[in-house]
Write a protein that holds these residues in place. Sequence first.
Motif, PDB file in Angstrom:
ATOM      1  N   UNK A   6       6.959  -4.351   0.061  1.00 25.73           N
ATOM      2  CA  UNK A   6       6.684  -3.653   1.700  1.00 25.73           C
ATOM      3  C   UNK A   6       5.279  -2.903   1.228  1.00 25.73           C
ATOM      4  N   UNK A   7       4.335  -2.620   2.131  1.00 21.17           N
ATOM      5  CA  UNK A   7       2.998  -1.792   1.686  1.00 21.17           C
ATOM      6  C   UNK A   7       3.175  -0.356   1.225  1.00 21.17           C
ATOM      7  N   UNK A   8       4.389   0.196   1.542  1.00 21.79           N
ATOM      8  CA  UNK A   8       4.681   1.659   1.184  1.00 21.79           C
ATOM      9  C   UNK A   8       5.297   1.686  -0.219  1.00 21.79           C
ATOM     10  N   UNK A   9       5.359   0.683  -1.047  1.00 19.02           N
ATOM     11  CA  UNK A   9       6.266   0.548  -2.143  1.00 19.02           C
ATOM     12  C   UNK A   9       5.322   0.457  -3.349  1.00 19.02           C
ATOM     13  N   UNK A  10       4.062   0.535  -3.208  1.00 15.92           N
ATOM     14  CA  UNK A  10       3.004   0.339  -4.350  1.00 15.92           C
ATOM     15  C   UNK A  10       3.309   1.136  -5.474  1.00 15.92           C
ATOM     16  N   UNK A  35      14.659   1.487   3.783  1.00 15.74           N
ATOM     17  CA  UNK A  35      13.343   1.483   3.537  1.00 15.74           C
ATOM     18  C   UNK A  35      12.855   0.336   2.505  1.00 15.74           C
ATOM     19  N   UNK A  36      13.913  -0.553   2.109  1.00 15.87           N
ATOM     20  CA  UNK A  36      13.702  -1.762   1.207  1.00 15.87           C
ATOM     21  C   UNK A  36      13.595  -1.384  -0.398  1.00 15.87           C
ATOM     22  N   UNK A 187       9.692   6.516  -1.821  1.00 17.31           N
ATOM     23  CA  UNK A 187       9.171   7.455  -0.743  1.00 17.31           C
ATOM     24  C   UNK A 187       9.208   6.537   0.573  1.00 17.31           C
ATOM     25  N   UNK A 188       9.738   7.087   1.575  1.00 15.98           N
ATOM     26  CA  UNK A 188       9.681   6.408   2.902  1.00 15.98           C
ATOM     27  C   UNK A 188       8.139   6.184   3.528  1.00 15.98           C
TER      28      UNK A 188
END
Length: 366
Positions: A6-10, A35-36, A187-188
Motif C-alpha cells: 500500500x502507498x503508506x507502507x514504503x 491498515x494492512x 504508520x497509519x
Amino acid sequence: MGLALYPWQASLAESLLAAKDNLPNGLLIYGPRGIGTVDLVIAFARSLFCEHPHADGTPCLTCKGCRMALANTHPDLRYVFSEAEAIARGLPFEPPANATKDRKIYREILIHQPRELTDFLNLAPHIDGGRRIVVVYPANAIRADAAATFLKSLEEPPERTTFLLVADDIDRVLPTIRSRCRLLRATAPTHEQALAWLKSQAVEDAEEALARAADRPCLVTDELKIRNNSELDAKTREQLLTLTTLAPAVREELLARLALGKNIPLTKLAVKEGRTAVPVSAVLPILERWGYDLLAVKSGLPVHYFKHSETTLKALVEPVAFEKLFTWVDSLKSIHRTVTHPLNAQMVIEQAILHYRKTMNNESFE
C-alpha cells in the motif's frame, strides 16, 4: 513501491528489508488494525524464501521457494494466527481436539497452537544456511497459557529461527514478550492517502466507507472480500464481518443516538444489527472517535472525524466539565481488553453508552 503493498507502507517495507540479512529472534511489528500491516508482514515472510529476489527486495514469484511460500507449503514457514484471521486470509488453521461443531470462531491464539510448533522448532532449516520463520497474529490476542509457551521460545531461541509478531494494539502485548523483541511501528495512512487508495480500488462511496471504517482503509476491502467469498458459509461470514466495520445503517443509528447526549433513552443503550448484539470490536472505534471530537471541540480545536456533526458536538460539550469528558474518553481504553474476551458484548457497550449519557449530563459515573 517495492515490497510495500500500500502507498503508506514504503518506510515500513524499507525497515523490514534492512533487517533481512540480520533478523533477530523476535521482531514485533505494531500499528492500528485495518491498515494492512499483517498483509505486508506475510509478503515479507514469503519473500525471505525467494531464490532470485529482485534488486528492490520483491520476490520473483516463480522460483521453487516462492511457489511453496505462496501455496503455504514451504517447510520452513509457519503461521500462528487466530482462527478468525486465518480464515479471512486463506491460511491454514487446525482447531483444538476438544473443539465443538457449534462453537464460535476463535479470535484468540490458543495454547495448542504454539505447542504444535515443537517439532518444527526442533528441526534444522530445510535449506542450508536458511532460517525458519513463524508469523504470529494478532500478538495482542494470545491467551495467557499460549503466551507462556511463546515466551519460552523467545527466551531460549531455537537456532536460525525468527518470530515475526504482528500486533494491532501494542499495549495489549505482554511486556515480557515485548521486551524480547525488536520493535517496528507501522504508520497509519493519512485520510487523503486512504481515500485515494480506496478510490483506486473502485470502492463505491469511498468517503462513506472510509468514515464507517474510522479511516482504516483495509477494513473496507477486507469486508468486501469476506462478503464476496462464496466459499464461506453464512454463519462464518457473519462472524468474520463483525471483525471489520459496522453496517452503514447501524453506524448512522449509533451516531444519531450519541447526538442525543443526556437524552438517550435508557431503552436505547444496546447496539444491535437485527436482533444480534454488535461485537465490541466494531462499536468501540466509533465511540473513541466521537470522544476524540468532543475533546477537540471542548479544547477549541476543529472536528476531525465527524465534521458534519460539528454543531451538535459543540452543543453537547458546552455544559460538560472537561475533566468529566476526559474521564469518559479515557474509560474507553479499558474496554480494549474485552475486544477478544468472551464477555457479553451488549453489556459492555450498554455500560459505555450509559456512562456517556451521564457525562453529557455533567454527572460522574465512577
